[in-house]
Design a protein around this motif. Structure first.
Motif, PDB file in Angstrom:
ATOM      1  N   TRP A  99       0.838  -1.209   0.000  1.00 22.82           N
ATOM      2  CA  TRP A  99       0.000   0.000   0.000  1.00 22.82           C
ATOM      3  C   TRP A  99       0.873   1.259   0.000  1.00 22.82           C
ATOM      4  O   TRP A  99       0.705   2.159  -0.828  1.00 22.82           O
ATOM      5  N   MET A 100       1.839   1.300   0.902  1.00 19.79           N
ATOM      6  CA  MET A 100       2.632   2.541   0.970  1.00 19.79           C
ATOM      7  C   MET A 100       3.424   2.766  -0.297  1.00 19.79           C
ATOM      8  O   MET A 100       3.525   3.881  -0.792  1.00 19.79           O
ATOM      9  N   PHE A 101       3.923   1.683  -0.892  1.00 19.84           N
ATOM     10  CA  PHE A 101       4.732   1.901  -2.092  1.00 19.84           C
ATOM     11  C   PHE A 101       3.880   2.211  -3.310  1.00 19.84           C
ATOM     12  O   PHE A 101       4.309   2.960  -4.182  1.00 19.84           O
ATOM     13  N   THR A 103       1.216   4.028  -3.246  1.00 22.61           N
ATOM     14  CA  THR A 103       0.941   5.470  -3.205  1.00 22.61           C
ATOM     15  C   THR A 103       2.213   6.265  -3.464  1.00 22.61           C
ATOM     16  O   THR A 103       2.173   7.337  -4.056  1.00 22.61           O
ATOM     17  N   LEU A 104       3.344   5.720  -3.054  1.00 26.35           N
ATOM     18  CA  LEU A 104       4.601   6.431  -3.317  1.00 26.35           C
ATOM     19  C   LEU A 104       4.858   6.521  -4.811  1.00 26.35           C
ATOM     20  O   LEU A 104       5.187   7.580  -5.337  1.00 26.35           O
ATOM     21  N   TYR A 105       4.656   5.391  -5.503  1.00 31.56           N
ATOM     22  CA  TYR A 105       4.909   5.395  -6.949  1.00 31.56           C
ATOM     23  C   TYR A 105       3.975   6.363  -7.647  1.00 31.56           C
ATOM     24  O   TYR A 105       4.361   7.064  -8.565  1.00 31.56           O
ATOM     25  N   GLU A 106       2.721   6.365  -7.195  1.00 33.16           N
ATOM     26  CA  GLU A 106       1.766   7.282  -7.812  1.00 33.16           C
ATOM     27  C   GLU A 106       2.278   8.710  -7.758  1.00 33.16           C
ATOM     28  O   GLU A 106       2.045   9.502  -8.649  1.00 33.16           O
ATOM     29  N   ARG A 107       2.931   9.004  -6.626  1.00 30.99           N
ATOM     30  CA  ARG A 107       3.302  10.402  -6.421  1.00 30.99           C
ATOM     31  C   ARG A 107       4.702  10.729  -6.898  1.00 30.99           C
ATOM     32  O   ARG A 107       5.041  11.890  -7.051  1.00 30.99           O
ATOM     33  N   THR A 108       5.548   9.721  -7.092  1.00 29.37           N
ATOM     34  CA  THR A 108       6.927  10.053  -7.418  1.00 29.37           C
ATOM     35  C   THR A 108       7.424   9.463  -8.727  1.00 29.37           C
ATOM     36  O   THR A 108       8.402   9.928  -9.274  1.00 29.37           O
TER      37      THR A 108
ATOM     38  N   MET B 357       8.981  10.118   3.448  1.00 35.74           N
ATOM     39  CA  MET B 357       9.298   9.447   2.192  1.00 35.74           C
ATOM     40  C   MET B 357       8.430   9.963   1.048  1.00 35.74           C
ATOM     41  O   MET B 357       8.906  10.105  -0.079  1.00 35.74           O
ATOM     42  N   GLY B 358       7.159  10.246   1.328  1.00 34.98           N
ATOM     43  CA  GLY B 358       6.287  10.720   0.264  1.00 34.98           C
ATOM     44  C   GLY B 358       5.164   9.763  -0.078  1.00 34.98           C
ATOM     45  O   GLY B 358       4.615   9.815  -1.175  1.00 34.98           O
ATOM     46  N   ALA B 359       4.803   8.885   0.855  1.00 33.14           N
ATOM     47  CA  ALA B 359       3.645   8.024   0.619  1.00 33.14           C
ATOM     48  C   ALA B 359       2.378   8.885   0.655  1.00 33.14           C
ATOM     49  O   ALA B 359       2.413  10.037   1.095  1.00 33.14           O
ATOM     50  N   GLY B 360       1.280   8.299   0.210  1.00 30.74           N
ATOM     51  CA  GLY B 360       0.037   9.066   0.103  1.00 30.74           C
ATOM     52  C   GLY B 360      -0.521   9.459   1.458  1.00 30.74           C
ATOM     53  O   GLY B 360      -0.151   8.889   2.489  1.00 30.74           O
TER      54      GLY B 360
END
Ligand code: HEM
Ligand SMILES: [Cu+2]
Lengths: 123, 717
Positions: A99-101, A103-108, B357-360
């Protein structure tokens, strides 16, 4: 103090050389297959991820069955308890990480693994 | 080779060369001379007094859980000192290197440490303090106390216990070796991807770090299996789950955390190993690697680890506070539930170490809330301790002082943790010294609990009490140090000082950094006072001998055994009748009873194999670090061979005949009688005050634990 033979304990009784060897062989095989698939970029990344997860799952089952001889009997109740405990941990660790990754990929990252592949792979 | 190594490599010595020995370093070279002289002095003293045989028989080959625990504690204390020296150097450097005009010495532009050296020092400090000081101290205390508290004669796996000890020792020796051979990692205790990758950290420092962590993780995992099996399988008859002493409950939860979380660290480190040794790209920036995945895997272990270290400390407080409040623990069941609540939540909060880190936003909110949830069970515990003290008859002996200090630190650390759990605050203070002050409050809370526990259980293990006056001096000096260092550190955090600065650019921070030096001075005095405490207490031990119930108002099973505890713990396995068994026995006048007959006792035999495995493990770690492949292959092959050989040894135990047990029990009994010049206040139920009820008090001193019961020679009263 009466002293019972430790070799008679049910935990020890399940030991079996054949089972151990089998686990070793099957696990090595699964790992080798995974390594080859990855090294040769044999599939699209998403498919690769599925196949690797499948291999990992198989390896876990093989180990539970042949290596640890897990069953639901009274003698192995603590093994069962331990296994049951790992299920929520497994879900937490893998699930929350995914889940965290995501959303991270979506944003970065521009590319998601499901689209073209893990960022660097398409270089 | 699969990777490009910078610098020379030879088949015989790997990357090792004379140039790797820092004999020109103005700090390390004299240090080495001091260490060498001390080593020679110890060896000479051992030979002069003819103590080698004693050392080998009684300590190096022992499988006795108490001695293994003591050795864990010694390793922990030595490493605590080493880590303290690192901390002292960090503080000194920061106080010296403020502003562009700060003078530089010994090759440094400012201060006396070059950035490269400074980086190694803070990395070593963190690794040592968490994995090689706090962890061994806690594991050691659990090792000593848990088997006695559950009424067992040893751990479930005494041999494995020794193996775990010597692997931990190998890790400690490896990190010490990095001082004098090569250098240590500079990427912090938790490792920073991709800086630890071979191209950016080409030396052996990261390899040292990786293998030290890996060995410490292995040792802890083995230890946790052992303690879990001991608690589950070795409880004395009558000890149901709800009669388990509270420290044992805490140990159970702690070791469940260890067993389930250490594998994540092992995997994370192994993947770094693949990257550095085989040229894979798990945590590189490009080529399919994902550097944040390392941070994720690390804290997946790292956060549970912080609860792994704090839960035993909670357990210690839960033993000490009732004893010195002269009341039973308030809210036993809620205490147990809170312990498991904390353990449970600890698996779901790790992202709070990398909120930035930049998670949602959903993810961040989830982890923020989960983190704050920890406050609920922790609050339950604090209130339970407070209610235990409420209207109790408080006695401020040294263990109690440490416990109360610990509670204050828990409050400060917990509340600042709550602040850090707010993402909005976290984005401001992440990577500032505010975070450092937060977790030092927490870890010092643990150190306080450890010192409390050591003072509390010392008489149980050694048969005499530590000196009160000196103990209190250590406490107050240490506390002055804690306040002096960490109050300014919180302040500096709010002023924006980031962590790990080898050069402090803002001259306005000078004053607070100087105040911290004052704190360090107090800490240094407390180290000296601690040595004084040991010296004075051992010198005057004849005057401070105690019998079973050293503090007069203890309540759990371990206090039923003679002090010092005989190596077989219990002559006859006790039957447990109540939650606070010893209180129960005092209440029912069962303290002076001895079994009507003794039986043979089966005990594990000493073995040198764990020590051999430890030495081989060190060689393996050293060989891997320096890429001396023949040494790796050889030591690994030998490890496997030794393990196999040992597994064919069927003769691993021996029998102490019943009459021998009886003779030893009598000797303990006589010694206990000789020791009771002190006024003892073992009183019914553990709820009555000090000094009341003289008759049961006198009874409390004699006799042996046992289930089969007959009268002793008579009351001493
Ligand atoms: C009430 C409970 C706690 C809360 C809410 C809490 C919260 C946090 C948060 C949010 C951070 C991340 C700060 C940042 O890097 O920006 C943090 C860091 C840390 N905490 Fe806690 N914490 C708690 C208890 C503990 C305990 C019990 C320990 C250890 C025994 C501990 C040790 C640490 C460590 C070692 C770090 C930072 C590690 C590093 O960055 O090097 N914390 N804590
Ligand atoms: Cu955390």
């Amino acid at each position: 103090m009466s002293h019972d033979n430790p070799l008679q304990h049910p935990e020890v009784q399940v030991a079996s050389g054949r089972g151990y060897l089998l686990t070793f062989l099957i696990s090595t095989l699964l790992m080798g297959v995974s390594l080859l698939l990855v090294a040769n970029h044999a599939m699209a990344p998403f498919g690769l991820m599925l196949v690797l997860s499948l291999c990992a799952g198989l390896a876990v089952i093989v180990q539970i069955y042949f290596l640890m001889h897990m069953d639901l009997s009274e003698a192995h109740i603590w093994n069962t308890v331990a296994l049951v405990l790992t299920i929520p941990l497994f879900i937490l660790a893998i699930g929350l990480t995914a889940w965290m990754f995501s959303t991270l990929y979506e944003r970065t990252m521009v590319m998601l693994p499901t689209m073209h592949g893990m960022a660097g792979m398409v270089h | 080779m699969l990777v490009d190594l910078q610098g020379p490599w030879s088949p015989l010595l790997g990357r090792l060369a004379l140039s790797q020995i820092p004999y020109e370093n103005p700090i390390l070279a004299p240090l080495f001379v001091v260490v060498a002289i001390m080593g020679i002095a110890i060896i000479a003293a051992l030979s002069y007094y003819g103590k080698w045989g004693y050392l080998w028989r009684e300590w190096l080959t022992t499988v006795d859980h108490k001695k293994i625990g003591i050795m864990y504690i010694i390793i922990g204390l030595v490493m605590l000192f080493r880590g303290f020296m690192d901390g002292l150097m960090i503080r000194t450097q920061q106080a010296m290197a403020v502003g562009p005009d700060a003078a530089g010495y010994m090759g440094a532009l400012h201060g006396y440490l070059t950035p490269y050296h400074f980086g190694q020092i803070y990395s070593a400090h963190g690794v040592i303090m968490i994995l090689l000081a706090a962890t061994p101290l806690l594991v050691g205390i659990m090792n000593v106390i848990v088997p006695i508290q559950v009424g067992a004669r040893d751990m479930a796996y005494p041999y494995l216990n020794a193996v775990g000890l010597w692997i931990t020792a190998a890790a400690a020796v490896l990190v010490m070796a990095s001082l004098f051979v090569g250098d240590f990692s500079h990427n912090g205790w938790f490792g920073i991807a991709p800086i630890f990758e071979l191209p950016y950290s080409p030396g052996v420092g990261v390899d040292y770090w990786m293998w030290v962590m890996q060995l410490a993780a292995l040792g802890s995992t083995l230890g946790s299996i052992n303690i879990l099996a001991t608690i589950v399988k070795m409880r004395a008859p009558g000890m149901t789950w709800l009669r388990l002493p509270i420290f044992t409950w805490a140990s159970l939860a702690t070791n469940i955390i260890a067993l389930t979380s250490f594998p994540a660290l092992t995997v994370a480190l192994a993947l770094i190993g693949f990257d550095r040794y085989l040229g894979t790209h798990f945590f590189t920036a490009g080529l399919g690697g994902n550097l944040m995945l390392y941070t994720d895997l690390f804290w997946l272990w790292g956060h549970p680890e912080v609860y792994f270290v704090i839960l035993p400390a909670f357990g210690m407080l839960s033993e000490i506070i009732p004893t010195f409040s002269e009341k039973p623990l308030f809210g036993y069941v809620t205490m147990v539930l809170a312990t498991f609540g904390i353990a449970g939540v600890s698996w779901a909060v790790w992202l709070h170490h990398f909120f930035t880190m930049g998670a949602g936003p959903d993810v961040i909110s989830f982890f923020s809330v989960a983190t704050m949830l920890v406050g609920i069970p922790t609050g339950v515990k604090v209130f339970n301790w407070a209610f235990t003290m409420y209207r109790g008859r408080l006695r401020f002996e040294t263990p109690m002082l440490w416990s109360i200090g610990s509670l204050f630190l828990l409050l400060v650390g917990g509340l600042t943790g709550m602040m850090l759990a707010f993402p909005a605050i976290n984005y401001m203070v992440h990577n500032s010294v505010f975070v450092i002050a937060h977790f030092h409050s927490m870890l010092l809370m643990i150190v306080y609990a450890i010192f409390g526990a050591v003072t509390y259980w010392w008489p149980k293990i050694f048969g005499f009490k530590l000196n009160e006056a000196w103990g209190k001096a250590v406490f107050w000096l240490f506390t002055a140090g804690t306040v002096g260092v960490f109050v300014p550190m919180y302040t500096l955090g709010f002023m924006g000082m980031t962590r790990r600065l080898d050069y402090v650019f803002n001259t306005q921070w000078q004053l607070l950094l100087d105040v911290q030096m004052l704190g360090i001075a107090f800490y240094s005095l407390s180290v000296l006072a601690f040595l004084g405490l040991l010296y004075v207490s051992i010198r005057d031990r004849a005057k401070s001998r105690v019998s079973h119930d050293a503090w007069g108002t203890t309540h759990s099973v371990e206090w039923m055994t003679p002090s010092p505890v005989p190596f077989y713990n219990f002559a006859v396995v006790p039957h447990i009748n109540a939650r606070d068994e010893w209180s129960w026995r005092k209440e029912h006048g069962f303290t002076d009873l001895r079994p009507d007959h003794y039986e043979d006792i089966h005990m594990p035999k000493n073995t040198g194999i764990p020590l051999i495995l430890g030495v081989l493990t060190f060689l393996l770690g050293f060989g891997l670090t320096w890429r001396i492949w023949w040494l790796c292959a050889l030591s690994l092959a030998l490890i496997i061979a030794v393990v196999i050989i040992r597994s064919f040894d069927a003769d691993t135990g021996y029998i102490i005949p019943a009459d021998e047990v009886e003779r030893m029990e009598r000797a303990h009994h006589d010694r206990a009688q000789a020791a009771v010049e002190l006024p003892q206040a073992g009183v019914p139920g553990g709820v009555t005050a000090y000094g009341q009820g003289n008759k049961p008090a006198a009874k409390g001193e004699v006799g042996a634990p046992g289930s089969g019961i007959s009268s002793p020679e008579g009351s001493r009263a």
